[in-house]
Design a protein around this motif. Structure first.
Motif, mmCIF file in Angstrom:
data_model
loop_
_atom_site.group_PDB
_atom_site.id
_atom_site.type_symbol
_atom_site.label_atom_id
_atom_site.label_comp_id
_atom_site.label_asym_id
_atom_site.label_seq_id
_atom_site.Cartn_x
_atom_site.Cartn_y
_atom_site.Cartn_z
ATOM 1 N N ASP A 113 0.806 -1.223 0.000
ATOM 2 C CA ASP A 113 0.000 0.000 0.000
ATOM 3 C C ASP A 113 0.843 1.278 0.000
ATOM 4 O OD1 ASP A 113 -2.865 -0.897 0.132
ATOM 5 O OD2 ASP A 113 -2.037 -2.043 1.800
ATOM 6 N N LEU A 114 2.169 1.134 -0.068
ATOM 7 C CA LEU A 114 3.024 2.318 -0.158
ATOM 8 C C LEU A 114 3.150 2.715 -1.629
ATOM 9 C CD1 LEU A 114 5.933 1.306 2.279
ATOM 10 C CD2 LEU A 114 4.103 2.948 2.739
ATOM 11 N N HIS A 115 3.107 4.017 -1.899
ATOM 12 C CA HIS A 115 3.229 4.475 -3.286
ATOM 13 C C HIS A 115 4.668 4.847 -3.637
ATOM 14 C CE1 HIS A 115 -1.085 4.569 -4.288
ATOM 15 N NE2 HIS A 115 -1.225 4.779 -2.999
ATOM 16 N N SER A 116 5.425 5.292 -2.646
ATOM 17 C CA SER A 116 6.796 5.751 -2.908
ATOM 18 C C SER A 116 7.799 4.605 -2.942
ATOM 19 C CB SER A 116 7.226 6.755 -1.834
ATOM 20 O OG SER A 116 6.298 7.805 -1.757
ATOM 21 N N PHE A 117 7.362 3.418 -2.548
ATOM 22 C CA PHE A 117 8.249 2.256 -2.508
ATOM 23 C C PHE A 117 7.561 1.090 -3.206
ATOM 24 C CE2 PHE A 117 8.893 4.878 1.210
ATOM 25 C CZ PHE A 117 10.276 5.007 1.298
ATOM 26 N N LYS A 118 8.289 0.432 -4.085
ATOM 27 C CA LYS A 118 7.709 -0.709 -4.798
ATOM 28 C C LYS A 118 8.157 -2.036 -4.196
ATOM 29 C CE LYS A 118 5.373 1.599 -7.784
ATOM 30 N NZ LYS A 118 4.402 2.199 -6.895
ATOM 31 N N THR A 119 9.345 -2.040 -3.583
ATOM 32 C CA THR A 119 9.896 -3.307 -3.078
ATOM 33 C C THR A 119 10.280 -3.194 -1.605
ATOM 34 O OG1 THR A 119 12.206 -2.788 -3.563
ATOM 35 C CG2 THR A 119 10.900 -3.758 -5.359
ATOM 36 N N LEU A 120 10.402 -4.349 -0.974
ATOM 37 C CA LEU A 120 10.844 -4.385 0.420
ATOM 38 C C LEU A 120 12.308 -3.965 0.514
ATOM 39 C CD1 LEU A 120 9.847 -4.954 3.241
ATOM 40 C CD2 LEU A 120 10.283 -7.377 2.889
ATOM 41 N N GLU A 121 13.095 -4.276 -0.520
ATOM 42 C CA GLU A 121 14.504 -3.840 -0.549
ATOM 43 C C GLU A 121 14.600 -2.317 -0.450
ATOM 44 O OE1 GLU A 121 14.632 -7.851 -2.610
ATOM 45 O OE2 GLU A 121 13.248 -6.145 -2.566
ATOM 46 N N GLN A 122 13.734 -1.619 -1.189
ATOM 47 C CA GLN A 122 13.751 -0.138 -1.155
ATOM 48 C C GLN A 122 13.404 0.379 0.237
ATOM 49 O OE1 GLN A 122 10.871 0.661 -4.222
ATOM 50 N NE2 GLN A 122 12.430 0.959 -5.811
ATOM 51 N N VAL A 123 12.423 -0.255 0.874
ATOM 52 C CA VAL A 123 12.044 0.136 2.244
ATOM 53 C C VAL A 123 13.227 -0.077 3.190
ATOM 54 C CG1 VAL A 123 10.548 -0.451 4.216
ATOM 55 C CG2 VAL A 123 9.573 -0.284 1.913
ATOM 56 N N ASN A 124 13.853 -1.257 3.090
ATOM 57 C CA ASN A 124 14.984 -1.570 3.969
ATOM 58 C C ASN A 124 16.138 -0.593 3.787
ATOM 59 O OD1 ASN A 124 13.560 -3.736 4.949
ATOM 60 N ND2 ASN A 124 14.766 -5.300 3.923
ATOM 61 N N GLU A 125 16.450 -0.261 2.529
ATOM 62 C CA GLU A 125 17.560 0.679 2.264
ATOM 63 C C GLU A 125 17.256 2.047 2.863
ATOM 64 O OE1 GLU A 125 20.660 0.102 1.132
ATOM 65 O OE2 GLU A 125 19.947 -1.960 1.277
ATOM 66 N N THR A 126 16.013 2.494 2.710
ATOM 67 C CA THR A 126 15.606 3.796 3.268
ATOM 68 C C THR A 126 15.749 3.790 4.787
ATOM 69 O OG1 THR A 126 14.085 4.147 1.438
ATOM 70 C CG2 THR A 126 13.675 5.435 3.437
ATOM 71 N N LEU A 127 15.342 2.691 5.413
ATOM 72 C CA LEU A 127 15.450 2.572 6.875
ATOM 73 C C LEU A 127 16.907 2.584 7.321
ATOM 74 C CD1 LEU A 127 12.740 -0.186 7.320
ATOM 75 C CD2 LEU A 127 12.588 2.114 8.286
ATOM 76 N N LYS A 128 17.745 1.787 6.634
ATOM 77 C CA LYS A 128 19.164 1.703 7.020
ATOM 78 C C LYS A 128 19.862 3.045 6.804
ATOM 79 C CE LYS A 128 20.049 -2.003 4.581
ATOM 80 N NZ LYS A 128 20.774 -3.140 3.982
ATOM 81 N N ASN A 129 19.536 3.721 5.703
ATOM 82 C CA ASN A 129 20.145 5.027 5.435
ATOM 83 C C ASN A 129 19.766 6.055 6.492
ATOM 84 O OD1 ASN A 129 21.403 4.045 3.170
ATOM 85 N ND2 ASN A 129 19.832 4.763 1.737
ATOM 86 N N ALA A 130 18.601 5.838 7.118
ATOM 87 C CA ALA A 130 18.150 6.755 8.179
ATOM 88 C C ALA A 130 18.670 6.323 9.554
ATOM 89 C CB ALA A 130 16.628 6.827 8.189
ATOM 90 N N GLY A 131 19.450 5.234 9.586
ATOM 91 C CA GLY A 131 20.091 4.829 10.841
ATOM 92 C C GLY A 131 19.373 3.742 11.627
ATOM 93 N N TYR A 132 18.310 3.174 11.062
ATOM 94 C CA TYR A 132 17.598 2.103 11.784
ATOM 95 C C TYR A 132 18.343 0.779 11.637
ATOM 96 C CZ TYR A 132 13.795 5.407 12.146
ATOM 97 O OH TYR A 132 13.051 6.522 12.439
ATOM 98 N N LEU A 133 18.329 -0.010 12.695
ATOM 99 C CA LEU A 133 18.945 -1.337 12.662
ATOM 100 C C LEU A 133 17.875 -2.357 12.325
ATOM 101 C CD1 LEU A 133 21.149 -1.116 15.891
ATOM 102 C CD2 LEU A 133 21.873 -0.792 13.513
ATOM 103 N N LEU A 134 18.177 -3.236 11.368
ATOM 104 C CA LEU A 134 17.213 -4.251 10.960
ATOM 105 C C LEU A 134 17.563 -5.604 11.568
ATOM 106 C CD1 LEU A 134 16.687 -3.462 7.149
ATOM 107 C CD2 LEU A 134 15.451 -2.563 9.125
ATOM 108 N N ASN A 135 16.539 -6.417 11.724
ATOM 109 C CA ASN A 135 16.724 -7.798 12.172
ATOM 110 C C ASN A 135 17.308 -8.576 10.993
ATOM 111 O OD1 ASN A 135 16.360 -10.538 12.589
ATOM 112 N ND2 ASN A 135 14.229 -10.401 13.219
ATOM 113 N N THR A 136 18.530 -9.111 11.181
ATOM 114 C CA THR A 136 19.192 -9.834 10.087
ATOM 115 C C THR A 136 19.115 -11.361 10.266
ATOM 116 O OG1 THR A 136 21.298 -9.640 11.237
ATOM 117 C CG2 THR A 136 20.795 -7.945 9.600
ATOM 118 N N SER A 137 18.441 -11.831 11.303
ATOM 119 C CA SER A 137 18.302 -13.277 11.527
ATOM 120 C C SER A 137 17.545 -13.901 10.354
ATOM 121 C CB SER A 137 17.556 -13.529 12.828
ATOM 122 O OG SER A 137 17.366 -14.898 13.030
#
Length: 267
Positions: free
Chosen positions: A173-197
């Motif tokens: 339902d996001l319009h600015s992001f087409k893939t989960l990869e794009q969401v993850n990159e945006t989060l990481k670039n903003a300094g969020y830590l992702l679960n890598t398990s």
């Protein structure tokens, strides 16, 4: 029991962001475009297989609002059993409820958790606010640490009680992001830590569901003897894929959910 499903989710959200302040900033980060309406794919709740507070008791709050049971899941290694629920109004979030199987745990854990649950008044479990009522007991930091050594799940519920363990952004339902990869990159670039398990992205288009999540916020909790900063709740992101019939898959993938549970592990 709540009569208004939207009020219930609003209350769950307010309670969740109190201990997960990053969720509000993630909301702002992903909702930058006017077109981006952040839709909640699902929430998750945790409990124990004790009659007073078992999965079915939590589910009753949603069933009273028109939800129906749609799937069940087994997590052998984590000693968990779960079900998910959906509403006929597909704009409403799905609900994922799990319970720790105490009969598969140590005597110490079973007795400790049973003693905590005994402190919950029967009337509290059916009260409107039960699903966001937090703890109904006091626990020491030493007890938390001992539970944590055996089960992160048990320790988390002992510390945080009844509340949404996570909310989930529907990437579809996001319009600015087409893939989960794009969401993850945006989060990481903003300094969020992702679960890598199990990898940053759990699942594949072949199983019709991809999921990722932030690591839980670190937030102070009041133990009976001290205040300590521990993992609270996290934010998940889900992208669903169409099945052969063209409809989006609405269930969950146990192998992926197993790794998502680890978002609340200590860093």
């Amino acid at each position: 029991m709540h009569t208004d499903v939207k009020v219930l989710f609003d209350n769950l959200w307010q309670n969740y962001v109190e201990v997960t302040p990053s969720a509000k900033s993630v909301h702002k980060l992903l909702g930058t475009s006017q077109l981006d309406n952040i839709i909640n794919d699902h929430i998750a709740l945790r409990t124990f297989n004790i009659d007073k507070v078992n999965l079915e008791k939590l589910a009753a709050h949603f069933i009273a609002l028109g939800y129906k049971e749609c799937g069940e899941y087994h997590f052998e290694a984590k000693k968990l059993y779960a079900k998910h629920y959906e509403h006929a109004d597909t704009s409403l979030p799905k609900v994922f409820i799990s319970e720790l199987l105490l009969d598969k745990c140590s005597d110490y854990l079973r007795e400790t958790i049973t003693a905590l649950v005994e402190q919950i008044p029967e009337s509290a479990v059916t009260a409107d606010n039960f699903l966001y009522s937090g703890t109904h007991w006091q626990v020491s930091q030493a007890t938390y640490e001992k539970l944590l050594a055996e089960s992160e799940y048990a320790a988390w519920v002992a510390a945080w009680g009844y509340r949404a363990n996570h909310f989930t952004v529907s990437v579809n339902d996001l319009h600015s992001f087409k893939t989960l990869e794009q969401v993850n990159e945006t989060l990481k670039n903003a300094g969020y830590l992702l679960n890598t398990s199990g990898g940053e992205i759990k699942g594949t288009p072949e199983v019709f569901l991809e999921q990722s999540s932030t690591l839980a916020d670190l937030h102070p909790v009041k133990f009976s003897d001290t205040t300590a900063t521990i993992p609270s709740c996290f934010y998940e992101f889900a992208r669903r894929y169409p099945m052969a019939n063209g409809n989006l898959y609405t269930g969950f993938v146990a192998a992926s959910a197993d790794k998502i549970f680890e978002s609340t592990n200590a860093r």
